[in-house]
Motif scaffolding. Structure first.
Motif, PDB file in Angstrom:
ATOM      1  N   LEU A   9       2.998  -2.498  -0.247  1.00  0.00           N
ATOM      2  CA  LEU A   9       4.209  -1.741   0.098  1.00  0.00           C
ATOM      3  C   LEU A   9       4.140  -0.815   1.271  1.00  0.00           C
ATOM      4  N   LEU A  10       2.954  -0.149   1.617  1.00  0.00           N
ATOM      5  CA  LEU A  10       2.854   0.846   2.667  1.00  0.00           C
ATOM      6  C   LEU A  10       3.041  -0.031   4.029  1.00  0.00           C
ATOM      7  N   LEU A  11       2.503  -1.307   4.171  1.00  0.00           N
ATOM      8  CA  LEU A  11       2.443  -1.948   5.232  1.00  0.00           C
ATOM      9  C   LEU A  11       3.994  -2.531   5.607  1.00  0.00           C
ATOM     10  N   ASP A  12       4.560  -2.766   4.551  1.00  0.00           N
ATOM     11  CA  ASP A  12       6.011  -3.160   4.656  1.00  0.00           C
ATOM     12  C   ASP A  12       6.951  -1.749   4.875  1.00  0.00           C
ATOM     13  N   TYR A  13       6.612  -0.638   4.659  1.00  0.00           N
ATOM     14  CA  TYR A  13       7.185   0.413   5.039  1.00  0.00           C
ATOM     15  C   TYR A  13       7.003   0.859   6.584  1.00  0.00           C
TER      16      TYR A  13
END
Lengths: 610, 610
Positions: free
Chosen positions: A578-582
């Motif tokens: 999720l963080l990388l996607d963000y």
């Protein structure tokens, strides 16, 4: 100059000097107002590594260009400062009537720095200002402070932003209070206390100038019609946020210090229960929503207790974390926090943290002065609130916030400190809503639901015309960016978040434009650009303080423990993906979490890296 | 019609009806206003044997003709009712801003009878009136009641007369509170509570009409000059009544439930001590004396405690009776009584009574929930105040007042119940000042110092041009009559008693006359006649209730126990001689204490016996 009063008051408490400045045209164009002005001024004024409780930290009391006009729902106040709880950028927001009165007194913003050598309060009225003795007010609760200052000034219409004993004692999550409305989060009250500033009092008779008063009036009429014709308006106006069933149904009402997401017998504190104890509606300046309530207990252990509220977060803060479900306790605890000057969310989470440490044997009766912190036992809650506010016993440790308290206590207690960037998590388990969680993990002020509320996951608001799977991780980075910027956009006018549904960007932009005469504010693409600029500048404030990817992190509980109860059972929070996607959606470096240079330049934030 | 608003509002809570009446010309001529109107209206409206807590009792909120004008020191409010504490006529008086606002709202008086079927408050504004729901206010303390009603009415300038929990619970000496100013004595708060009347709220914009505004202005100017040129003005304005040394020096500061008249280490609570904790002066409507103070503890056990006050009587009430001398306790107890809605004098005396019963073994730890009521132990005082207000444990008995509490407790405890006619004695031992004592013994409302303060004995004011021996009994009957009528005279305008020295009858009469257009009020002989009429009509109210000589009686302690400490050592109160002397001066029957028929006719009170 319209919408704005074109006047900022700067106060240095250390040498008791004042200065005034008018608004810079570039500032207006580039940052519009409110949340835009707040971060830009704070960024420019401050440098890295300032002690949040030292003289160099600032408190910026900020208005928006529509505050104090006839428009609905722009009366909230926002305070900007470096947080003693997070060590980073902070904006804390409260309702009431303070900011319109500050504009009537002649000022768009009041910026306070330094430290007074003894307790004072700042009295700003009709373009004038002075520091007045507050030694006699030191130690008083927030209500009494309001009463005595109004009496001293012989003007009951004075509005205040003040602190209670918790702020004086430097409780790291002490809030700033205005007629029981609270800029609660982040420790602004501790910053005021460290400055020996008991209150800012404002009163005035100036009017907010409008570029086109007639056109503005017509827009307000349209605005009011939008409120009235919304199918959900009447219900929300009645119940406000006193409906903790909505997250229980979703299985993300955090219980037992965020172990699970479902409170046993939650109907004891649901909206029907609150309908029975609600005695009156309350509202902020020019807001027909009147989402607030006065509640009063007419039965049970806390009979006679009353408060303005409790709002959803507070209802949760004194039930879920310690597995209690007494509606009376929520009322009594809310009032006690309002009196003593505490943020209810951090107070509740700190107490839930202590309950879990007690269960694990890390804290014992010796540490708690005999209080039995067993799940479901509500008796210790009010005493602990008092101990926190006055920094007595265990409360002195809990007053530091869960992150620092865990450092002090040791013994692996950091595992149970439920915070992001030092800010205690609010009443949503991130595992049950991935975009909602992603915002909590990445919001610049720490775990703040308001910075990018995922209505798509909580209320079924469509995203790109479609319903959203709250457990899915696809597209959640982009959605979180969108949600954060949606908030940053409305925050340019310090719009109440509950009013956003009635004030979409087009309508808001028109009002901004007609009020201020700035045609560019009508262009929603432009407003979205400014919103992204604001989020990135907040981020760069934190980067300057050493923040990065390491600070966008959840307690292991969310990423490693699977929920077992309620409709979110089976979920964990897939933090890495999720963080990388963000970061990708944001154009931030995947390794460091720092905005890329080109992104910053594109946003007109080259000055943060040059 | 000038000075008066010429409008009385009558409210019957039982059937929720309102009526208005204008002032009767005979009433004005015969009774002038204020205390005159109060007793005449109450006498006419009521009949004998009405239950003080029943529907038929009335509460008369009364103004004087000079209230709300530019004149100094006429802002106090006075409430008339049959007292649940004494069973007789009562007038209770408080400061603040209520009565001027009531006149601005259009009314000289508000007369409430009946009983509402559920909690209400009365809202009187700009000539209009209504009953509003007060269920949500029931149980709230006085401060919160002020705040929430002002917020509900969206007008922070509303003035209130309200009750706290003590009034709701029917504590027989619950008071009526207006911005922490109190009509404390006699149980008016219990009468309000029994009527389900939480508050009377007033607000208005009418002006008080004056017969000759220019001449009145000139008289006010003279009045202000009299204040300014008085040699004692500045000191009194600074210290107010926070000077309990003055009675200690005279040996009549009652200690240990009125055993002696000298407090050990009284310098701990003297005016110098209060100078150290006084943080601000406060005042009533249009009063340059500003005798009030905000005090706040900055040291000791009660650090952080604050109050508006304590005044002399309250300082005493929480020191002398239980032989304590902690200035902090006086501050904390004062605030607690203001919050919970208690008369401080009766509360303090009731607690002192309990201390003596504890010493005698009539009360034991079993009766006190473990509190140790030993002389000098201050710890039980705040808990007992709470217990009294909420009628819990021993407090439930003490809440009845010492007379009835002694009946309930039995075992000879009546010997230690320090009251006259059921009203607890104030902070003057009658043995040390015979005229002062004689007033306490004979005042129509019971042991009230304000009804006929003997300044001759306490402050050395000359009588008939000569200094007075306070221990002598000669001439004290006549002197007491004079003192009582002096007070009754100024009370025709509800003048503050502390302002009487600056407003002698001649000046007062001129102001009355110029304000109202009634030439006869300029004639001081006429005013003295009215004053005597008022005292006698009050007496006849009580006679109708069965009062007589048997009720003009002191506890044996004053007549049989000789003082041994301080400058009044050796004194007893020679009750029999003094009382007969007083009756003689009054023209009252020596056997019965009832005014003689010819005296009543001479005073125009034939209607009381015909």
């Amino acid at each position: 100059m319209h919408g704005y009063m074109n006047r900022i008051l700067r106060v240095d408490l250390s040498d008791r000097t004042f200065s005034e400045e008018s608004l810079n045209q570039d500032l207006i164009h580039d940052y519009v107002g409110g949340g835009g002005f707040g971060v830009k001024l704070l960024y420019d004024d401050m440098k890295a590594d300032v002690d949040p409780l030292g003289e160099e930290n600032e408190l910026i009391f900020m208005s928006g260009p529509l505050a104090g006009t006839g428009a609905q729902s722009f009366g909230r106040f926002k305070v900007f400062f470096k947080s003693p709880l997070t060590g980073g950028f902070f904006k804390s927001s409260g309702g009431g009537f303070f900011v319109p009165e500050m504009k009537y007194a002649g000022f768009d913003a009041i910026i306070v720095k330094g430290k007074a050598d003894r307790p004072v309060y700042l009295w700003v009225h009709d373009g004038n200002y002075e520091l007045r003795d507050a030694a006699y007010l030191w130690g008083l609760d927030c209500d009494d402070t309001h009463t005595l200052i109004r009496e001293e000034l012989h003007d009951p219409k004075v509005r205040l932003a003040c602190i209670g004993p918790a702020g004086e004692k430097g409780v790291k999550y002490a809030g700033i209070f205005s007629d029981r409305r609270t800029a609660g989060r982040g420790g602004g009250g501790a910053v005021m206390g460290a400055k020996n500033l008991k209150a800012v009092a404002v009163r005035g008779r100036e009017r907010v100038p409008l570029a086109d008063p007639e056109a503005f009036k017509a827009l307000v009429k349209e605005q009011v019609n939008r409120y009235r014709s919304d199918p959900g308006f009447e219900h929300f106006s009645k119940v406000g946020t006193q409906n903790p069933e909505f997250t229980n149904v979703l299985g993300l009402f955090p219980t037992q210090n965020f172990r699970e997401g479902l409170l046993p017998d939650y109907e004891k504190i649901d909206s029907s229960a609150f309908n029975e104890i609600r005695v009156r509606k309350t509202r902020c300046h020019n807001c027909m929503i009147q989402c607030g309530s006065i509640t009063k207990m007419n039965f049970g252990k806390y009979v006679g207790a009353w408060s303005e509220g409790p709002e959803y977060e507070t209802i949760w803060a004194f039930t879920g974390p310690m597995l209690c479900n007494d509606i009376g306790l929520t009322v009594a605890a809310d009032k006690l926090c309002d009196d003593l000057g505490l943020d209810t969310i951090s107070a509740g989470v700190a107490i839930g943290f202590a309950y879990e440490l007690y269960e694990k044997g890390i804290l014992t009766k010796d540490d708690t002065d005999g209080l039995e912190l067993t799940w479901g036992n509500e008796d210790p809650v009010l005493p602990l609130i008092r101990q926190i506010a006055f920094r007595e016993g265990l409360g002195d440790i809990l007053a530091e916030g869960t992150r620092k308290a865990a450092e002090q206590i040791g013994k692996g207690s950091d595992e149970y400190a439920m915070h992001v960037k030092g800010l205690e998590l609010p009443a949503y388990d991130p595992r049950g809503g991935k975009a909602h969680g992603l915002n909590l993990m990445t919001a610049n002020i720490g775990a703040d639901h308001g910075s990018g509320y995922a209505g798509q996951e909580i209320f079924g608001v469509p995203y790109k015309g479609k319903p959203v799977d709250r457990f899915a991780i696809e597209e959640k980075g982009e959605m979180t960016k969108f949600n954060q910027e949606t908030r940053a956009l409305s925050n340019l006018g310090i719009m109440c978040s509950f009013a956003a549904r009635y004030n979409p960007p087009e309508a808001f932009g028109k009002m901004l434009s007609v009020a201020t005469g700035h045609k560019e504010f009508q262009d929603t693409d432009y407003l979205w650009l400014v919103a992204e600029r604001v989020v990135n500048l907040e981020r760069m404030f934190n980067v300057r303080e050493g923040f990065g990817k390491k600070d966008d992190v959840f307690p292991d509980r969310f990423t490693k423990e699977t929920m077992t109860k309620g409709t979110s059972a089976g979920q964990v929070f897939e933090a890495d993906e999720l963080l990388l996607d963000y970061y990708k959606a944001r154009g931030w470096d995947q390794e460091t979490g720092i905005p890329k240079k080109e992104k910053l330049k594109e946003l007109g934030l080259g000055f943060t890296v040059d």
